[in-house]
Write a protein that holds these residues in place. Structure first.
Motif, mmCIF file in Angstrom:
data_model
loop_
_atom_site.group_PDB
_atom_site.id
_atom_site.type_symbol
_atom_site.label_atom_id
_atom_site.label_comp_id
_atom_site.label_asym_id
_atom_site.label_seq_id
_atom_site.Cartn_x
_atom_site.Cartn_y
_atom_site.Cartn_z
ATOM 1 N N ALA A 1 0.786 -1.349 -0.082
ATOM 2 C CA ALA A 1 0.127 -0.146 0.101
ATOM 3 C C ALA A 1 0.839 1.089 0.104
ATOM 4 O O ALA A 1 0.534 2.395 -0.884
ATOM 5 C CB ALA A 1 -1.043 0.033 1.177
ATOM 6 N N ALA B 1 2.309 1.553 -3.338
ATOM 7 C CA ALA B 1 1.219 1.823 -4.352
ATOM 8 C C ALA B 1 0.934 3.619 -4.402
ATOM 9 O O ALA B 1 0.307 3.965 -4.979
ATOM 10 C CB ALA B 1 -0.066 1.193 -3.731
ATOM 11 N N HIS C 1 -3.692 -6.203 -4.313
ATOM 12 C CA HIS C 1 -3.001 -5.120 -5.093
ATOM 13 C C HIS C 1 -2.556 -5.321 -6.415
ATOM 14 O O HIS C 1 -1.738 -4.970 -7.020
ATOM 15 C CB HIS C 1 -1.612 -4.729 -4.323
ATOM 16 C CG HIS C 1 -1.782 -4.303 -2.707
ATOM 17 N ND1 HIS C 1 -2.138 -2.912 -2.566
ATOM 18 C CD2 HIS C 1 -1.909 -4.825 -1.654
ATOM 19 C CE1 HIS C 1 -2.249 -2.666 -1.279
ATOM 20 N NE2 HIS C 1 -2.327 -4.175 -0.694
ATOM 21 N N SER D 1 -1.942 -2.954 -9.306
ATOM 22 C CA SER D 1 -0.575 -1.963 -9.429
ATOM 23 C C SER D 1 0.197 -2.352 -10.653
ATOM 24 O O SER D 1 0.884 -1.849 -11.127
ATOM 25 C CB SER D 1 0.108 -2.359 -8.183
ATOM 26 O OG SER D 1 -0.230 -1.732 -6.979
#
Length: 703
Positions: free
Chosen positions: A526, A529, A571, A574
């Motif tokens: 995170a 990201a 995720h 991404s």
């Protein structure tokens, strides 16, 4: 309390049963070296061999009394081909025989017929006939009646499925001429006759024909009276092209001398060997061939996957040689600086749940820090004396915050909320820091683009075998991965034991989420990201207490594995982004998929094929290949331990680690995938701690 969700048990057991069955079937049709009896070097006594057999013709029928033997008619040659049917070799031999219009009798192995039914069909299609060498072509003179019956039954079923025929001709494995029969092998001839079989021996062996001239070969075949001959040809001898070439020379030369050619039954006047298979045998045979086809296909696919695993092992070694070594040289503390020294105080958050065995050593190690810090211990609803121990320490700069049990993410977020400083260090309640750890850990924040820093987590309790195995894994696996990911700008996991973050980066990442069971991996992704760079500071060392039993290790790695898969899925978007997030998505997630999911899942194939190769293939070559893989891993270990400046003696436990520890990691991954597919949501599982830091606590200032 149910530790293993039921769906994953079902899936795991099903997978093990399927793969076990596949390997057993494929190993059976390839022939098991464990049940193989070597060919006798010297013939035994032959006093029980009847004179009519020992001095008779090569085709022996002892199904009734008196014993009868049969020889080819005068001037007739019966070629018999032993072995196969192999698609390549059989096709080349059939090509030569068909070119000259010569039929032959092929004595095939049932196991090979099951693998290559089309080759058996080509034999009959070319006008030749089929006899058998039983199923595995092993010497069956001393085996039980049950084993012999199974060999014949399986062979008959294989033929029924492949060509819808059975045969009564058999060539006992490791047999030559009737003159060489001893008592043991003649007893086998009788046992075969009890199953309705006629044994076929030979007058002449074609051994060495590829190295002889045509005249030399003819001298062993042609007799003054032009007696009929049964010639045995070993299809596995030499190269198929050379053997076919020898036959192409001999056949016309024999024809020029007036010889004709026929199958064994036609040459001796016996009934045709091929008999219509019973409908039931045909149906069972078809099923048998289908099962063998599926099994051999799966094993072939596993073989390719084994090559993929080997490729990944080599790729990781290459990455280690290039990136990890370069990282080690580049970050040499004598030459490398992150920038101006970072001296601002930091907040250290210690989430704690029932950590009475470790919490005092953890807090004391932090108090010995060379860097100005505040310590926030968040007691997450402990039911033991954790809070009382922290309060009883009565140390300045240590704050105790108590909350109802909400899980590690909630405890960390509560600590972040109460932190006074921009830089936040997170440490597990079962970990101790060295005095320099915090200072070294925060130096990369001299660069404004850095949002988080990973430290170097080390196993403290290495005295027991399980701890040593984890020590090897930490050094060779996790820390090498972090070196590589650091250079590539795609860090995916900052260990919960030792990591530092900018508060700004944490807020932009949404703080610590409880969406996954691997909150450290989720948080790291995170932050990345959110556009921040994440780096690795190998000198910032933390000593953590690793699980001490296989059961505890299983629970921990199961959570890690499942949580990592959750984070990767969370995720996945991404991959399509730019900047640090895109690098993490395209490179970091690929790295995780290859080296922390695919390689651990495929690596046990090395050991599976070790056992399979010892049983069904060439054991010497199998051990050589397994040793080569182990050698590569040992080389990787020596390099990794050298970069970490660790004593390499624990690597002596690596061979055992490969045979036990890796199999457990394989089971963990299967179970994790099964849990994901079954849609089971797991809860956090607390590991039992004993406060064993192997002396690291004192070394880290935790006296």
């Amino acid at each position: 309390m149910r530790i293993l969700p039921r769906p994953t048990w079902v899936l795991s057991v099903a997978i093990l049963l399927v793969f076990g069955t596949v390997l057993v079937i494929d190993g059976t049709v390839r022939g098991s070296t464990l049940t193989e009896a070597p060919a006798p070097a010297v013939a035994g006594p032959n006093g029980q061999v009847p004179f009519a057999v020992a001095h008779g013709a090569p085709v022996v029928d002892v199904r009734s009394s008196p014993i009868r033997t049969f020889a080819p008619a005068r001037g007739t040659i019966a070629f018999t081909i032993d072995g196969g049917p192999d698609p390549s070799r059989t096709a080349q031999l059939l090509g030569v025989l068909s070119h000259f219009g010569v039929p032959a009798t092929f004595f095939v192995s049932g196991a090979v017929v099951a693998q290559h039914p089309e080759a058996a069909r080509s034999i009959l299609g070319a006008g030749s006939e089929i006899g058998i060498r039983t199923f595995t072509s092993q010497d069956l003179a001393s085996v039980s009646d049950t084993r012999l019956d199974r060999e014949l039954t399986l062979t008959e079923l294989a033929l029924a499925g492949a060509v819808d025929r059975t045969t009564y001709l058999v060539r006992p494995p490791y047999s030559a001429s009737v003159a060489g029969l001893d008592d043991e092998h003649f007893a086998l001839v009788r046992r075969l006759a009890d199953h309705g079989m006629v044994s076929v021996f030979s007058d002449v062996s074609a051994a060495g024909w590829t190295r002889r001239t045509t005249d030399e070969i003819l001298a062993t075949v042609v007799t003054p009276d032009k007696a009929g001959r049964v010639i045995s040809v070993d299809a596995s001898e030499g190269g198929p092209a050379q053997l076919a070439s020898a036959l192409a020379r001999v056949i016309p030369a024999l024809r020029d001398r007036g010889y004709t050619f026929a199958t064994v039954t036609r040459a001796t006047g016996l009934p045709p060997a091929g008999q219509q298979a019973r409908e039931r045998d045909k149906a069972v045979g078809d099923g048998m061939l289908a099962v063998v086809a599926v099994s051999t296909t799966i094993v072939a696919a596993l073989g390719w996957l084994l090559l993929v695993a080997g490729g990944l092992v080599l790729l990781r070694l290459a990455l280690m040689l290039v990136f990890a070594i370069y990282h080690s040289v580049r970050r040499n503390p004598k030459r490398f600086r992150w920038g101006p020294p970072v001296t601002a105080p930091v907040s250290v958050i210690v989430p704690a749940y029932n950590e009475k065995e470790c919490i005092a050593a953890t807090v004391r190690s932090l108090m010995a820090s060379e860097h100005p810090i505040e310590i926030i211990v968040v007691d997450d609803g402990s039911t033991d004396e954790t809070a009382a121990i922290v309060r009883g320490l009565n140390l300045p700069g240590v704050r105790l915050i108590r909350q109802a049990n909400g899980g590690k993410p909630a405890a960390l977020n509560n600590g972040i909320k109460h932190a006074r400083h921009e830089i936040v260090v997170m440490i597990d309640g079962d970990t101790v820091f060295e005095p320099s750890t915090v200072r070294l850990l925060v130096q990369p924040f001299a660069r404004p683009e850095v949002g988080a820093v990973s430290g170097n987590a080390k196993v403290a309790n290495r005295k027991k075998l399980v701890g040593r195995w984890q020590h090897i894994e930490y050094v060779i696996g996790f820390n090498i991965d972090r070196r590589i990911q650091d250079l590539l700008g795609c860090m995916t996991t900052i260990p919960g034991a030792v990591g530092a973050f900018r508060r700004t980066a944490l807020l932009q990442a949404g703080l610590v989420s409880d969406d996954t069971l691997a909150e450290d991996t989720d948080l790291t992704m995170a932050v990345c990201a959110a556009g921040w760079q994440i780096v690795y500071e190998e000198r910032a060392r933390a000593w953590t207490e690793a699980p001490t039993t296989l059961q505890q290790l299983w629970r921990q790695r199961y959570r890690w594995s499942y949580g990592t898969m959750q984070a990767m899925w969370k995720h996945r978007g991404s991959v399509f982004r730019s900047g640090p997030a895109g690098r993490m998505g395209r490179v970091g997630l690929l790295n995780l998929a290859l080296f922390q999911v695919m390689l651990p899942m495929l690596a046990p194939l090395i050991d599976v094929f070790l056992v399979y190769g010892l049983v069904a293939l060439d054991p010497v070559r199998t051990l050589q290949l397994w040793g080569a893989v182990l050698g590569i891993q040992m080389l990787s270990g020596l390099l990794a331990f050298g970069m970490e400046r660790e004593n390499p003696l624990p690597l002596l436990w690596m061979p055992l680690q490969q045979l036990v520890y890796r199999q457990m990691m394989y089971a963990v991954l299967i179970k994790s995938m099964g849990t994901a597919l079954a849609g089971v949501r797991l809860r956090w599982q607390k590991l039992k701690r004993v406060g064993d830091f192997g002396g690291a606590g004192a070394a880290a200032g935790g006296r």
